[in-house]
Design a protein around this motif. Sequence first.
Motif, PDB file in Angstrom:
ATOM      1  N   LEU A 193       0.869  -1.167   0.000  1.00 34.68           N
ATOM      2  CA  LEU A 193       0.000   0.000   0.000  1.00 34.68           C
ATOM      3  C   LEU A 193       0.905   1.216   0.000  1.00 34.68           C
ATOM      4  CD1 LEU A 193      -2.786   1.355   0.243  1.00 34.68           C
ATOM      5  CD2 LEU A 193      -2.545   1.155   2.736  1.00 34.68           C
ATOM      6  N   PHE A 194       0.900   1.969  -1.094  1.00 34.27           N
ATOM      7  CA  PHE A 194       1.765   3.142  -1.224  1.00 34.27           C
ATOM      8  C   PHE A 194       1.087   4.348  -0.587  1.00 34.27           C
ATOM      9  CE2 PHE A 194       3.433   0.343  -4.465  1.00 34.27           C
ATOM     10  CZ  PHE A 194       4.799   0.498  -4.291  1.00 34.27           C
ATOM     11  N   GLU A 195       1.707   4.897   0.455  1.00 26.65           N
ATOM     12  CA  GLU A 195       1.125   6.007   1.203  1.00 26.65           C
ATOM     13  C   GLU A 195       1.877   7.319   1.021  1.00 26.65           C
ATOM     14  OE1 GLU A 195       0.793   4.542   5.208  1.00 26.65           O
ATOM     15  OE2 GLU A 195      -1.093   3.545   4.733  1.00 26.65           O
ATOM     16  N   GLU A 196       2.992   7.296   0.289  1.00 24.58           N
ATOM     17  CA  GLU A 196       3.762   8.521   0.050  1.00 24.58           C
ATOM     18  C   GLU A 196       4.135   8.629  -1.423  1.00 24.58           C
ATOM     19  OE1 GLU A 196       7.224   9.116   2.421  1.00 24.58           O
ATOM     20  OE2 GLU A 196       6.184   8.757   4.302  1.00 24.58           O
ATOM     21  N   ALA A 197       4.010   9.847  -1.954  1.00 24.89           N
ATOM     22  CA  ALA A 197       4.463  10.112  -3.318  1.00 24.89           C
ATOM     23  C   ALA A 197       5.986  10.192  -3.317  1.00 24.89           C
ATOM     24  CB  ALA A 197       3.878  11.426  -3.819  1.00 24.89           C
ATOM     25  N   GLY A 198       6.577   9.910  -4.464  1.00 24.45           N
ATOM     26  CA  GLY A 198       8.020  10.044  -4.591  1.00 24.45           C
ATOM     27  C   GLY A 198       8.622   8.949  -5.436  1.00 24.45           C
ATOM     28  N   PRO A 199       9.946   8.964  -5.541  1.00 24.53           N
ATOM     29  CA  PRO A 199      10.651   7.959  -6.341  1.00 24.53           C
ATOM     30  C   PRO A 199      10.829   6.651  -5.568  1.00 24.53           C
ATOM     31  CG  PRO A 199      12.213   9.522  -5.433  1.00 24.53           C
ATOM     32  CD  PRO A 199      10.842  10.005  -5.034  1.00 24.53           C
ATOM     33  N   TYR A 200      10.708   5.554  -6.274  1.00 27.54           N
ATOM     34  CA  TYR A 200      10.909   4.215  -5.720  1.00 27.54           C
ATOM     35  C   TYR A 200      11.742   3.408  -6.700  1.00 27.54           C
ATOM     36  CZ  TYR A 200       7.217   5.159  -2.311  1.00 27.54           C
ATOM     37  OH  TYR A 200       6.476   5.695  -1.293  1.00 27.54           O
ATOM     38  N   GLN A 201      12.331   2.330  -6.213  1.00 35.24           N
ATOM     39  CA  GLN A 201      13.056   1.400  -7.078  1.00 35.24           C
ATOM     40  C   GLN A 201      12.762  -0.026  -6.638  1.00 35.24           C
ATOM     41  OE1 GLN A 201      17.268   2.158  -6.915  1.00 35.24           O
ATOM     42  NE2 GLN A 201      17.140   3.901  -8.290  1.00 35.24           N
ATOM     43  N   LEU A 202      12.820  -0.917  -7.589  1.00 32.48           N
ATOM     44  CA  LEU A 202      12.856  -2.345  -7.325  1.00 32.48           C
ATOM     45  C   LEU A 202      14.300  -2.752  -7.554  1.00 32.48           C
ATOM     46  CD1 LEU A 202       9.649  -3.373  -9.272  1.00 32.48           C
ATOM     47  CD2 LEU A 202       9.875  -2.990  -6.820  1.00 32.48           C
TER      48      LEU A 202
END
Length: 135
Positions: free
Chosen positions: A101-110
């Motif tokens: 569950l994504f609760e913050e905007a911003g950059p992510y990586q796998l």
Amino acid sequence: MRALRLGLAVLVAFAATACGGDSVAEPVRSYTLRVEISDDTPGAYRYLALDPVDIQVGDEVTFEMTNTGTLGHDMNVFGQDGDIAKLPTVAPGQTGQLTILFEEAGPYQLRCYTDDHLTAHEMFAAFDVTEPDGG
């Protein structure tokens, strides 16, 4: 198919909340994002997104990953505060799921931390989580 240079690996069912603290929020949207892992080209370890990537704050996303490669891979979801979820190695030919569950905007990586997959083979994929439309 949309090719993503991801650093992930298929996983065993696991649930995590991205940067969620102690609060439990109800998802705005809940859906599955299918991903295949490929390592059949020397030096080109990658992930192929089989679905459009449009993740927004409040989305509950189940990454359904199939390892079509010849090597085992793990997967780590990396956000602004570091690793959010760490998953064990998934063997070739196996499929696993990870729900976040994504609760913050911003950059992510796998990212794949197996052996030297991240450092020598650049096995990662970057994506952004955005604010919901109109918000």
